[in-house]
Design an enzyme around this catalytic site. Structure first.
Site, short mmCIF file in Angstrom:
data_model
loop_
_atom_site.label_atom_id
_atom_site.label_comp_id
_atom_site.label_asym_id
_atom_site.label_seq_id
_atom_site.Cartn_x
_atom_site.Cartn_y
_atom_site.Cartn_z
N PRO A 13 -1.42 24.67 -9.54
CA PRO A 13 -1.68 23.58 -8.59
C PRO A 13 -2.99 22.85 -8.85
O PRO A 13 -3.95 23.43 -9.35
CB PRO A 13 -1.72 24.31 -7.23
CG PRO A 13 -0.99 25.59 -7.46
CD PRO A 13 -1.26 25.96 -8.88
N CYS A 14 -3.01 21.58 -8.49
CA CYS A 14 -4.24 20.79 -8.58
C CYS A 14 -5.05 21.04 -7.32
O CYS A 14 -4.66 20.63 -6.23
CB CYS A 14 -3.92 19.30 -8.72
SG CYS A 14 -5.37 18.27 -9.00
N GLN A 15 -6.19 21.71 -7.45
CA GLN A 15 -7.02 22.08 -6.31
C GLN A 15 -8.47 21.74 -6.62
O GLN A 15 -8.78 21.10 -7.61
CB GLN A 15 -6.86 23.58 -6.03
CG GLN A 15 -5.43 23.99 -5.69
CD GLN A 15 -5.22 25.49 -5.75
OE1 GLN A 15 -5.31 26.09 -6.80
NE2 GLN A 15 -4.95 26.09 -4.60
#
EC number: 2.1.1.37
Length: 421
Positions: free
Chosen positions: A101-103
């Site tokens: 995920p893009c976090q």
């Protein structure tokens, strides 16, 4: 390394990387037959969907397709804790793959121990980094993420990607990356994602040559390199977390690039593709395979048109009372069948009208949503791949989280050719 490239698939979903690299052969399911990209063999995988046990439908699909023991369905952080404690075994691998995920990847603290750094709890990049530290003989990596990773966060443009590159550099990896719009290379969906290929090597890369002749360029040919820039990362992942991109209005990372030893060369590139091109219309099932509930009822068409249409209207924030003019452009309604589809999102399922769900017009003039078998095929999975006891909404969610399997397949083909040479 043996002649077989042993692969660990992290954040495995329903097996997109495995399908693209290993291919698929099961005499009981000949309809799913897919060729391998090369000598890849996935020997370990992990998939965990946060929440209650009944949400583990992706892992159940993975097991249905690859075998009951094919995936560890447990939080990866806990799995690595168990491995470090000696309670479980994880086999040695040559390659780690995964779409994480893009976090917010910012470094929480710098450690004095050899393990280097840790990030914010729950940010899954740090589990990849930890896996690579625990398996130092891993030669290759292949990761997928949304393309905004190259630009985030807004307060320090490019910082998150700089942290990831710095982490890989600290472990001895050289890196290629490329933002790939799958439709530009013949696939039936306009899905733009960044793919990150990393390799441990003693060879000193010529950056400009690697940009035009590397693994990514072989997998996704380019006809022109534009706007080429070079710069150095800061000294450590923690340094990049603190200072990279401070005061920058734009990210220095372009759609393609090379990093080795902390030195970055990055550029915009123009795709070169002359093969056949698939469209949304190519994946449609026959009318007799579409349940009636997928057709848009007459009394809901106005709602769909409003959500898909252009808007310029006054609105008020319910919490603060602030009034403002809201604007957005129109979207195609219905979706064109002679072009690749828009990007599938996790909310594609369900009957409620939505701006982002796909709606097509049938030959008899009726409007309908896409069925799960069509979503599977837009991601280049075999038709029916996710038909493993999930609800239609769960199948749509899995495809919204998946990747276009043809992309790692093309990268795997390029790797196999390079290794053969």
């Amino acid at each position: 390394m043996s002649s077989v490239i042993r692969v660990a698939e992290l954040f495995a979903g329903v097996g997109g990387f495995r399908l693209g690299l290993d291919g698929y052969h099961d005499p009981d399911h000949p309809e799913f037959e897919m060729p391998p990209a090369g000598p890849f063999k996935t020997v370990w995988a992990n998939q965990w969907e946060p929440g209650t046990d009944r949400r583990q439908f992706a892992a159940r699909c993975y097991k249905a397709r690859f075998g009951m023991d094919s995936v560890v369905n447990e939080d990866i952080h806990a799995v690595l804790d168990e491995y470090e404690a000696g309670d479980i075994d994880i086999p040695d691998v040559d390659m780690v793959v995964g779409g994480f995920p893009c976090q917010d990847y910012s470094v929480a603290r710098t450690l004095s121990q050899a393990s280097g750094i840790e990030g914010k709890k729950g940010v899954l990049w740090w589990d990849i980094y930890r896996f690579l530290r625990l398996k130092p003989d891993t030669t290759y990596c292949l990761f997928e993420n949304v393309d905004r990773l190259l630009k985030s966060p807004a307060s320090q443009r490019g910082r998150d990607f700089a942290i990831i590159l710095s982490c890989l550099s600290s472990l001895g990896y050289a890196v290629e990356w490329r933002v790939v719009n799958s439709a530009e290379y013949g696939f039936p969906q306009r899905r733009k994602r960044v793919y990150i290929y990393a390799e441990k090597t003693d060879e000193s890369w010529s950056h400009v040559e690697r940009l035009t002749q590397g693994i990514m360029a072989e997998a996704f040919p380019i006809q022109e390199v534009l706007s080429c820039d070079e710069f150095d990362l800061l000294g450590s992942p923690a340094d990049n977390s603190d200072s990279f991109g401070v005061g920058c209005k734009t990210s220095p990372f372009r759609s393609a690039g090379i990093m080795q030893g902390g030195h970055v060369t990055t550029a915009e590139v123009v795709e070169l593709y002359q093969g056949s091109r698939a469209t949304l219309g190519d994946v449609l099932v026959s009318d007799d395979e579409v349940p009636e509930e997928y057709y848009v009822s007459e009394d809901k068409i106005a709602d769909w048109k409003y959500l898909k249409g252009a808007k310029r209207e006054p609105r008020k924030n319910k919490r603060t009372g602030f009034e403002y003019m809201y604007t957005e452009g129109a979207m195609a309604f219905p979706d064109a069948l002679d072009r690749p589809s828009r990007t599938i999102l996790t909310g594609e399922g369900g009957v409620s009208p939505s701006r982002f769900k796909h709606v097509i017009e049938t030959p008899d003039g009726r409007l309908r949503r896409l069925v799960p078998d069509e979503l599977d095929q837009l991601q280049c999975f075999p038709k029916g791949w996710t038909d493993t006891g999930m609800t239609d909404g769960q199948r749509a969610f899995c495809m919204g989280n998946a990747l276009v399997t043809g992309i790692p397949h093309r990268i795997g083909l390029a790797m196999a050719r390079r290794l053969a040479d």
